[in-house]
Write an enzyme that holds these catalytic residues in place. Structure first.
Site, mmCIF file in Angstrom:
data_model
loop_
_atom_site.group_PDB
_atom_site.id
_atom_site.type_symbol
_atom_site.label_atom_id
_atom_site.label_comp_id
_atom_site.label_asym_id
_atom_site.label_seq_id
_atom_site.Cartn_x
_atom_site.Cartn_y
_atom_site.Cartn_z
ATOM 1 N N HIS A 551 0.828 -1.218 0.000
ATOM 2 C CA HIS A 551 0.000 0.000 0.000
ATOM 3 C C HIS A 551 0.856 1.260 0.000
ATOM 4 O O HIS A 551 0.545 2.222 0.696
ATOM 5 C CB HIS A 551 -0.919 0.010 1.236
ATOM 6 C CG HIS A 551 -1.942 -1.073 1.214
ATOM 7 N ND1 HIS A 551 -2.681 -1.431 2.314
ATOM 8 C CD2 HIS A 551 -2.372 -1.889 0.214
ATOM 9 C CE1 HIS A 551 -3.516 -2.408 2.002
ATOM 10 N NE2 HIS A 551 -3.332 -2.720 0.733
HETATM 11 C C1 FAD Z 1 0.176 -7.525 -4.640
HETATM 12 C C2 FAD Z 1 -0.744 -6.377 -4.234
HETATM 13 C C3 FAD Z 1 -1.837 -6.648 -3.405
HETATM 14 C C4 FAD Z 1 -2.696 -5.601 -3.036
HETATM 15 N N1 FAD Z 1 -3.863 -5.890 -2.361
HETATM 16 C C5 FAD Z 1 -4.820 -4.927 -2.256
HETATM 17 C C6 FAD Z 1 -6.133 -5.245 -1.830
HETATM 18 O O1 FAD Z 1 -6.475 -6.400 -1.552
HETATM 19 N N2 FAD Z 1 -7.058 -4.234 -1.766
HETATM 20 C C7 FAD Z 1 -6.733 -2.943 -2.075
HETATM 21 O O2 FAD Z 1 -7.598 -2.061 -1.942
HETATM 22 N N3 FAD Z 1 -5.487 -2.611 -2.471
HETATM 23 C C8 FAD Z 1 -4.541 -3.578 -2.618
HETATM 24 N N4 FAD Z 1 -3.319 -3.259 -3.129
HETATM 25 C C9 FAD Z 1 -2.998 -1.830 -3.380
HETATM 26 C C10 FAD Z 1 -3.699 -1.234 -4.594
HETATM 27 O O3 FAD Z 1 -3.876 -2.187 -5.613
HETATM 28 C C11 FAD Z 1 -2.891 -0.016 -5.065
HETATM 29 O O4 FAD Z 1 -2.857 0.929 -4.015
HETATM 30 C C12 FAD Z 1 -3.452 0.641 -6.302
HETATM 31 O O5 FAD Z 1 -3.551 -0.294 -7.355
HETATM 32 C C13 FAD Z 1 -2.566 1.813 -6.724
HETATM 33 O O6 FAD Z 1 -3.023 2.316 -7.953
HETATM 34 P P1 FAD Z 1 -2.148 3.343 -8.805
HETATM 35 O O7 FAD Z 1 -2.977 3.737 -9.952
HETATM 36 O O8 FAD Z 1 -1.628 4.390 -7.890
HETATM 37 O O9 FAD Z 1 -0.873 2.514 -9.281
HETATM 38 P P2 FAD Z 1 -0.788 1.136 -10.069
HETATM 39 O O10 FAD Z 1 -2.092 0.428 -10.050
HETATM 40 O O11 FAD Z 1 0.410 0.448 -9.520
HETATM 41 O O12 FAD Z 1 -0.522 1.564 -11.570
HETATM 42 C C14 FAD Z 1 0.653 2.171 -12.027
HETATM 43 C C15 FAD Z 1 0.851 1.745 -13.473
HETATM 44 O O13 FAD Z 1 1.795 2.613 -14.078
HETATM 45 C C16 FAD Z 1 2.646 1.854 -14.914
HETATM 46 N N5 FAD Z 1 3.904 2.607 -15.055
HETATM 47 C C17 FAD Z 1 4.791 2.901 -14.073
HETATM 48 N N6 FAD Z 1 5.803 3.635 -14.582
HETATM 49 C C18 FAD Z 1 5.535 3.810 -15.894
HETATM 50 C C19 FAD Z 1 6.211 4.488 -16.956
HETATM 51 N N7 FAD Z 1 7.365 5.151 -16.752
HETATM 52 N N8 FAD Z 1 5.667 4.457 -18.203
HETATM 53 C C20 FAD Z 1 4.502 3.786 -18.437
HETATM 54 N N9 FAD Z 1 3.831 3.126 -17.454
HETATM 55 C C21 FAD Z 1 4.326 3.155 -16.206
HETATM 56 C C22 FAD Z 1 2.784 0.529 -14.201
HETATM 57 O O14 FAD Z 1 3.174 -0.490 -15.084
HETATM 58 C C23 FAD Z 1 1.384 0.334 -13.622
HETATM 59 O O15 FAD Z 1 0.553 -0.398 -14.487
HETATM 60 C C24 FAD Z 1 -2.428 -4.261 -3.480
HETATM 61 C C25 FAD Z 1 -1.331 -4.006 -4.307
HETATM 62 C C26 FAD Z 1 -0.494 -5.048 -4.696
HETATM 63 C C27 FAD Z 1 0.684 -4.745 -5.589
#
Ligand code: FAD
Length: 618
Positions: A551
């Site tokens: 997280h």
């Molecule tokens: C294994 C795991 C289990 C989890 N379990 C839970 C749960 O049960 N319930 C819950 O609520 N939350 C859970 N979480 C947390 C939750 O999923 C995250 O907080 C949330 O997905 C964050 O979203 P985001 O959009 O900030 O980033 P992300 O969803 O991580 O998306 C970022 C994206 O940007 C892309 N990216 C990064 N850098 C670049 C670049 N330079 N160029 C192009 N693309 C790029 C990455 O490939 C990725 O696809 C979990 C997370 C993980 C990893």
């Protein structure tokens, strides 16, 4: 970030003793098939990129970087207007089919849909060796590989956010409509509460169809240990134990890709490029306006996508600060050390917050309650294939859990001056499958298991970590320091030690129900000489079995204009530049009381409104 030539990168190997077992053979096959499909997509994208003649800049209204939980929301919301041209760049590939199976979470995170980073080793945590981070790298991001728990957090969290950023539009009353806008709740008894829930959003939410026989026993033991039952943790409060809803529907994962992006893929004004890694946000002119994004396509060619309106970073709390620093936006000293010209000196990457989990107490679970036989696993696979039911429709035991407030002082109210009423601990359960030699083939979520782990999660840590550039290889994986249990006065670890008390109170009722607490502490050898259950013993367990619950947030946090530690303002605009917003977990002013996917999606829904408003769009 280095996806040239191949999509493969090192995954976590199975222990040698597991290779050749039916379970690992099956999962290896599954992961190989998944990886082959991703590789095929990569080759296709590479061919397309090679054939593309460079005809100058590509132009869009909005360029989004990162197709994870937040990026999928924004791509869909912004492209609803057919006059608005949107580009979404994602460094990974398309969500594979296997990720839809809730129980394959472990298999998924061994496939090439994540990047594995080992945190900086710190004496205070993670057994001194550095915790492993599984950083999403696929359309859908975290929502495609996560444990599917649907938790919004406490109303106090958002009231605190509003105070911290000096803007009431972030208080609970004002963010609740965004949680509801996102949600499509599939369970009638929850959906009936229309003050808190909705049935018309893109994100499907439901209880998992299968309940392992251990679940009612854990509920009974928590009840016996004095915890009240709570039907809905996403309404009036969280304290107590509960059956947690998940981002699933009909026994399948419902990611942000599936809910938001996939249905929008046919829109002519939305272009989604997979295997496209952003390498720099290009700032132009004395105002430092974000003119667009430089990225490396699947063929390894560097291209430029111009953003006539804005660039929005949704690359996650690790990817977003990394990209900002590569673009010259970050702490001056660090950029200089990496030979990157400093364009804006901002505390990017500082103040990382994460929820540490401590797989601290293990209960042995014998047949017939817990059966791990491969014949049964085969039956589970068939049942799932035919009906989307049975143990594969469940993500280990995460659907049962509790939110606690320890007897210690509540966490500091982060600037509000009012007493916190939110929980400070979340208790999660997980199954572990161990053979008679003590070998564990899967670290998490083996779908059939013979040990049940009681795992407290610290919700409001005072400790802080960071995301920094690797000075010798800035475009390589960033250096992540989790910082768990490094706060002055050791308050964080004290809360976790206290949180074991519920697990210890559950020992007697669980024993009667057939689950025996393993008092040998063999899973934490360093701690075996200490008196079981003493504070010293529990502190030792916390420091040696620490893991992340994934997280990570607040690495580019939102704050008031005069807050020197903030990177974006209350409208998510990066300070000191124009035309650049962040809209992912990196902007959280502070961690919420629970899992972070739903709050991140809420932020992205809100960001879509902020952008439409700023550009006078329908
Ligand atoms: C294994 C795991 C289990 C989890 N379990 C839970 C749960 O049960 N319930 C819950 O609520 N939350 C859970 N979480 C947390 C939750 O999923 C995250 O907080 C949330 O997905 C964050 O979203 P985001 O959009 O900030 O980033 P992300 O969803 O991580 O998306 C970022 C994206 O940007 C892309 N990216 C990064 N850098 C670049 C670049 N330079 N160029 C192009 N693309 C790029 C990455 O490939 C990725 O696809 C979990 C997370 C993980 C990893």
């Amino acid at each position: 970030m280095q996806l040239t030539g191949s999509v493969t990168h090192p995954a976590v190997p199975y222990p040698a003793a597991c290779v050749g077992t039916p379970l690992v053979t099956f999962l290896t096959l599954l992961v190989n098939v998944t990886n082959q499909r991703l590789e095929k997509e990569f080759r296709q994208r590479q061919r397309q990129a090679e054939q593309l003649t460079v005809t100058g800049d590509e132009e869009y209204d909005f360029v989004l970087v990162g197709g994870g939980s937040s990026g999928c929301v924004l791509a869909e919301r912004l492209s609803q207007n057919p006059d608005v041209k949107v580009l979404l760049l994602e460094r990974g590939g398309t969500e594979p089919f296997a990720s839809r199976v809730p129980a394959f979470m472990t298999a998924n995170i061994r496939a090439n849909i994540a990047e594995y980073i080992t945190g900086v080793p710190e004496a205070a945590n993670c057994n001194g060796t550095g915790c492993q981070l599984t950083v999403p790298q696929v359309l859908g991001g975290g929502s495609t590989i996560n444990a599917v728990m649907y938790v919004r957090g406490s109303s106090v969290d958002y009231d605190d956010w509003a105070t911290m950023v000096g803007d009431p539009s972030w208080n609970y009353e004002n963010v609740l409509p965004y949680f509801k806008r996102a949600e499509k709740n599939m369970d009638a008894s929850i959906a009936a509460d229309t003050k808190y829930h909705s049935t018309s959003g893109h994100l499907r939410v439901s209880w998992q169809p299968y309940r392992h026989p251990v679940i009612p026993l854990l509920a009974e033991a928590m009840e016996a240990a004095g915890e009240p039952f709570r039907l809905d943790i996403n309404a009036e409060g969280q304290l107590g134990y509960s059956l947690i809803q998940t981002t699933t529907s009909g026994g399948e994962r419902w990611s942000a890709y599936r809910g938001y992006l996939q249905p929008a893929l046919g829109r002519p004004n939305l272009k989604v490029l997979t295997y496209a890694t952003a390498t720099r946000v290009v700032l132009e002119g004395p105002e430092r306006r974000a003119a667009g994004v430089e990225y490396r396509d699947a063929a390894g060619k560097v291209r430029f996508a111009r953003a006539n309106r804005e660039v929005i970073l949704t690359a996650g709390a690790i990817g977003t600060p990394h990209l900002l620093m590569l673009s010259g936006i970050g702490p001056a000293d660090e950029l200089k050390a990496a030979n990157i010209p400093v364009l804006v000196d901002l505390p990017v990457g500082e103040g990382l917050q994460d929820h540490p989990r401590v797989p601290g107490l293990e209960f042995e679970c014998a047949p017939p309650l817990c059966e791990v036989d491969w014949k049964l696993r085969r039956r589970d696979l068939l049942q799932y294939a035919a009906l989307r039911q049975g143990p594969l429709s469940e993500t280990s035991l995460v659907q049962i859990g509790a939110f606690l407030r320890t007897g210690l002082d509540p966490p500091p109210p982060e600037g509000t001056g009012k007493p916190a009423k939110q929980p400070d601990v979340q208790v999660v359960f997980m199954g572990v499958d161990e053979d008679s030699n003590g070998t564990r083939c899967l670290a998490n979520d083996p779908w059939r298991f013979n040990r049940v782990v009681y795992m407290p999660v610290l919700l409001h840590p005072r400790s802080r970590g960071s995301v920094r550039l690797n000075a010798t290889n800035p475009s390589g994986p960033p250096v992540v320091r989790l910082g768990y249990f490094t706060d002055e006065g050791d308050r964080d670890i004290a809360v976790l030690v206290d949180s074991f008390k519920l697990g210890l109170r559950m020992e007697a009722p669980l024993q009667k129900l057939g689950l025996r607490l393993d008092r040998s502490t063999k899973y934490a050898p360093k701690c075996r000489a200490l008196e079981f259950g003493s504070d010293e013993h529990l502190r030792c367990i916390a420091r040696s079995t620490t893991a992340t619950i994934w997280h990570w947030v607040s690495t580019c946090r939102m704050g008031r204009d005069d807050d020197d530690e903030a990177v974006v303002d209350a409208r998510l605009r990066v300070k000191g530049v124009r035309g650049l917003r962040l809209a992912d977990a990196s902007v959280f002013p502070t961690l919420t009381s629970g899992n972070t996917n739903a709050p991140t999606i809420m932020v992205a829904e809100r960001a879509a409104d902020l952008l439409r408003e700023a550009h006078g769009l329908a």
